[in-house]
Design an enzyme around this catalytic site. Structure first.
Site, PDB file in Angstrom:
ATOM      1  N   CYS A 119      39.925  22.044  16.489  1.00 47.91           N
ATOM      2  CA  CYS A 119      41.161  21.752  15.880  1.00 47.91           C
ATOM      3  C   CYS A 119      41.128  22.099  14.309  1.00 47.91           C
ATOM      4  CB  CYS A 119      41.582  20.739  16.016  1.00 47.91           C
ATOM      5  SG  CYS A 119      41.816  20.060  17.752  1.00 47.91           S
ATOM      6  N   HIS A 259      47.359  18.419  11.127  1.00 44.81           N
ATOM      7  CA  HIS A 259      47.214  18.875  12.495  1.00 44.81           C
ATOM      8  C   HIS A 259      47.837  18.063  13.522  1.00 44.81           C
ATOM      9  CE1 HIS A 259      45.219  19.878  16.213  1.00 44.81           C
ATOM     10  NE2 HIS A 259      44.605  18.884  16.335  1.00 44.81           N
ATOM     11  N   ASN A 289      49.517  19.672  21.361  1.00 43.20           N
ATOM     12  CA  ASN A 289      48.411  19.916  20.214  1.00 43.20           C
ATOM     13  C   ASN A 289      47.909  21.554  20.707  1.00 43.20           C
ATOM     14  OD1 ASN A 289      45.852  20.047  19.243  1.00 43.20           O
ATOM     15  ND2 ASN A 289      45.124  18.091  19.902  1.00 43.20           N
TER      16      ASN A 289
HETATM   17  O1  UT7 Z   1      43.000  17.595  18.275  1.00 39.63           O
HETATM   18  C1  UT7 Z   1      42.069  16.599  17.792  1.00 39.63           C
HETATM   19  C2  UT7 Z   1      41.374  15.903  18.892  1.00 39.63           C
HETATM   20  N1  UT7 Z   1      42.182  14.820  19.525  1.00 39.63           N
HETATM   21  C3  UT7 Z   1      42.795  13.893  19.124  1.00 39.63           C
HETATM   22  O2  UT7 Z   1      42.493  13.422  18.221  1.00 39.63           O
HETATM   23  C4  UT7 Z   1      43.327  12.762  20.018  1.00 39.63           C
HETATM   24  C5  UT7 Z   1      43.089  11.443  19.664  1.00 39.63           C
HETATM   25  N2  UT7 Z   1      43.510  10.566  20.778  1.00 39.63           N
HETATM   26  C6  UT7 Z   1      44.799  10.235  21.310  1.00 39.63           C
HETATM   27  O3  UT7 Z   1      45.612  10.916  20.725  1.00 39.63           O
HETATM   28  C7  UT7 Z   1      45.118   9.180  22.286  1.00 39.63           C
HETATM   29  O4  UT7 Z   1      43.760   8.492  22.513  1.00 39.63           O
HETATM   30  C8  UT7 Z   1      45.588   9.686  23.737  1.00 39.63           C
HETATM   31  C9  UT7 Z   1      47.088  10.138  23.528  1.00 39.63           C
HETATM   32  C10 UT7 Z   1      44.705  10.686  24.355  1.00 39.63           C
HETATM   33  C11 UT7 Z   1      45.519   8.490  24.544  1.00 39.63           C
HETATM   34  O5  UT7 Z   1      46.135   7.237  24.183  1.00 39.63           O
HETATM   35  P1  UT7 Z   1      45.405   5.908  23.999  1.00 39.63           P
HETATM   36  O6  UT7 Z   1      46.548   4.991  23.556  1.00 39.63           O
HETATM   37  O7  UT7 Z   1      44.322   6.060  23.145  1.00 39.63           O
HETATM   38  O8  UT7 Z   1      45.366   5.742  25.495  1.00 39.63           O
HETATM   39  P2  UT7 Z   1      44.084   5.501  26.337  1.00 39.63           P
HETATM   40  O9  UT7 Z   1      43.062   6.636  26.356  1.00 39.63           O
HETATM   41  O10 UT7 Z   1      43.321   4.048  25.845  1.00 39.63           O
HETATM   42  O11 UT7 Z   1      44.323   5.075  27.496  1.00 39.63           O
HETATM   43  C12 UT7 Z   1      45.224   3.833  28.045  1.00 39.63           C
HETATM   44  C13 UT7 Z   1      45.802   3.927  29.487  1.00 39.63           C
HETATM   45  C14 UT7 Z   1      44.397   4.155  30.329  1.00 39.63           C
HETATM   46  O12 UT7 Z   1      44.701   3.330  31.302  1.00 39.63           O
HETATM   47  P3  UT7 Z   1      43.781   2.087  31.755  1.00 39.63           P
HETATM   48  O13 UT7 Z   1      42.470   2.297  31.883  1.00 39.63           O
HETATM   49  O14 UT7 Z   1      44.312   1.328  30.504  1.00 39.63           O
HETATM   50  O15 UT7 Z   1      44.573   1.483  33.010  1.00 39.63           O
HETATM   51  C15 UT7 Z   1      44.697   5.746  30.734  1.00 39.63           C
HETATM   52  O16 UT7 Z   1      44.289   5.861  32.170  1.00 39.63           O
HETATM   53  O17 UT7 Z   1      46.574   4.907  29.828  1.00 39.63           O
HETATM   54  C16 UT7 Z   1      46.285   5.678  30.662  1.00 39.63           C
HETATM   55  N3  UT7 Z   1      46.475   7.173  30.781  1.00 39.63           N
HETATM   56  C17 UT7 Z   1      47.773   7.559  31.291  1.00 39.63           C
HETATM   57  N4  UT7 Z   1      48.680   6.982  31.698  1.00 39.63           N
HETATM   58  C18 UT7 Z   1      50.092   7.729  31.945  1.00 39.63           C
HETATM   59  C19 UT7 Z   1      45.978   8.151  30.060  1.00 39.63           C
HETATM   60  N5  UT7 Z   1      46.580   9.370  30.202  1.00 39.63           N
HETATM   61  C20 UT7 Z   1      47.848   9.029  30.829  1.00 39.63           C
HETATM   62  C21 UT7 Z   1      49.050   9.711  31.235  1.00 39.63           C
HETATM   63  N6  UT7 Z   1      50.054   9.042  31.661  1.00 39.63           N
HETATM   64  N7  UT7 Z   1      48.993  10.896  30.882  1.00 39.63           N
END
Ligand code: UT7
Length: 332
Positions: A119, A259, A289
């Site tokens: 990125c 970004h 993204n």
């Molecule tokens: O481009 C440069 C590199 N990328 C980034 O910098 C991305 C950085 N990270 C993020 O933007 C966020 O961490 C995400 C958007 C990817 C995820 O958000 P989060 O608030 O960190 O969620 P999480 O990964 O901690 O997941 C929370 C919950 C999980 O369920 P459990 O384990 O708590 O039951 C996931 O399985 O949300 C669940 N989850 C979803 N639920 C519904 C993950 N993806 C989804 C989804 N729909 N699409």
């Protein structure tokens, strides 16, 4: 870094971008995955993303953006000395996507190569191009950030596939008076976190076998929460560093292009930098993204909407897989 002692600078003579027509909405994902529009919008800010048609490869998106950037600069492909493509999704491992573009646009005077910095690729690419122009090695360089991330997404993995989209952004950089154009840049990396965002299969470490294909190693793996922890801190740190080196503060900045990985990351960066939302641009809601393409696409949209004008001081800041991160300061 440029400075007053230098004989010349490197400016953005033209900007162009392209996103494919096919729209994939959150509602589309609700039909195939255990996810909701509410979750995706509240956690990421994304409502829809663009996906390349099956017949469109990375170089095809790149050529559309290139034609627009060249038109904006009033130049032709034969004016270009170097084509530099930042991408994690090349048409093929080699030859470079830059070489494929060179041939197809008829840039007969140009050298061509790809770089990989995920990125942060556009910030890295512009920094390399600036150095080549300032050193006198080249006069005009086409820098692209372009991705067809849909080809490396696991559409059964809700944690990744809802985040990313396809697109291309291009700038034509050219020599200018010192003090104009790129005023500074800051680049960093930390490979100890490589496995926070990576594509395990298909390289020399893990060539694809039937078993690895079954294990879906041909697709991106991501630990989003691990990345999130570093993103805001790294982006703010890079922005502060590039400003400090230029002897400026955020009050001297007319516009910030961050970004577009997550609306919560963007909001965190802007608020810590004390930059009001009207001095920045958000397009993650419409295109997701797009990795290395995200900054040049957002810059192109900002130009189209009249949000930036010649002479503005623009700060660009990125963070991504590698890890890589960085910031770029431009007098547009
Ligand atoms: O481009 C440069 C590199 N990328 C980034 O910098 C991305 C950085 N990270 C993020 O933007 C966020 O961490 C995400 C958007 C990817 C995820 O958000 P989060 O608030 O960190 O969620 P999480 O990964 O901690 O997941 C929370 C919950 C999980 O369920 P459990 O384990 O708590 O039951 C996931 O399985 O949300 C669940 N989850 C979803 N639920 C519904 C993950 N993806 C989804 C989804 N729909 N699409």
């Amino acid at each position: 870094m440029t400075g007053p002692q230098q004989l010349r600078g490197a400016r953005f003579a033209g900007i162009g971008y392209y996103v494919p027509d096919v729209v994939l909405t959150n509602a589309d994902f609700e039909k195939t995955l255990d996810t909701t529009d509410e979750w995706i919008v509240s956690r990421t800010g994304i409502r829809e993303r663009r996906i390349a048609r099956p017949d469109q490869a990375t170089s095809d998106l790149a050529i559309e953006a290139t034609n627009r950037a060249l038109a904006d600069a009033g130049l032709t492909p034969k004016d270009i000395d170097i084509i530099l493509v930042a991408t994690a999704t090349p048409d093929m491992p080699f030859p470079s996507t830059a070489c494929l573009i060179q041939h197809r646009i008829g840039a007969t005077q140009a050298a061509a190569f790809d770089i990989t910095a995920a990125c942060s690729g556009f910030i890295y690419g512009v920094t390399i191009a600036q150095s080549l122009i300032v050193s006198g090695k080249a006069r005009r360089i086409l820098v692209l950030g372009v991705e067809t991330l849909s080809r490396i997404m696991d559409y059964e993995d809700r944690a990744t596939c809802v985040l990313f989209g396809d697109g291309a952004g291009a700038v034509v950089m050219e020599a200018c008076e010192p003090g104009d154009g790129v005023l500074g840049s800051y680049l960093r990396s930390d490979g100890s976190f490589a496995e926070l965002l990576y594509l395990p299969g298909g390289g020399s470490r893990r060539p694809l076998t039937e078993e690895r294909l079954r294990n879906r190693e041909q697709y991106v793996k991501m630990k989003g929460d691990g990345l999130f922890k570093y993103a805001v801190k790294a982006m703010v740190g890079a922005a502060m560093e590039v400003l400090r080196e230029a002897g400026l503060t955020t009050a001297d900045i007319d516009f910030v292009v961050p970004h577009q990985a997550n609306i919560r990351i963007i909001d965190g960066v802007l608020s810590r930098l004390h930059v009001p939302p009207e001095k920045s641009i958000i397009n993650i809601d419409r295109i997701g993204n797009t990795s290395s393409a995200s900054i040049p696409i957002a810059l192109g949209e900002a130009k189209e909407k009249g949000l930036i004008k010649r002479g503005d001081r623009i700060l660009m800041v990125a963070f991504g897989g590698g890890l890589t991160w960085g910031a770029l300061l431009l007098k547009y």
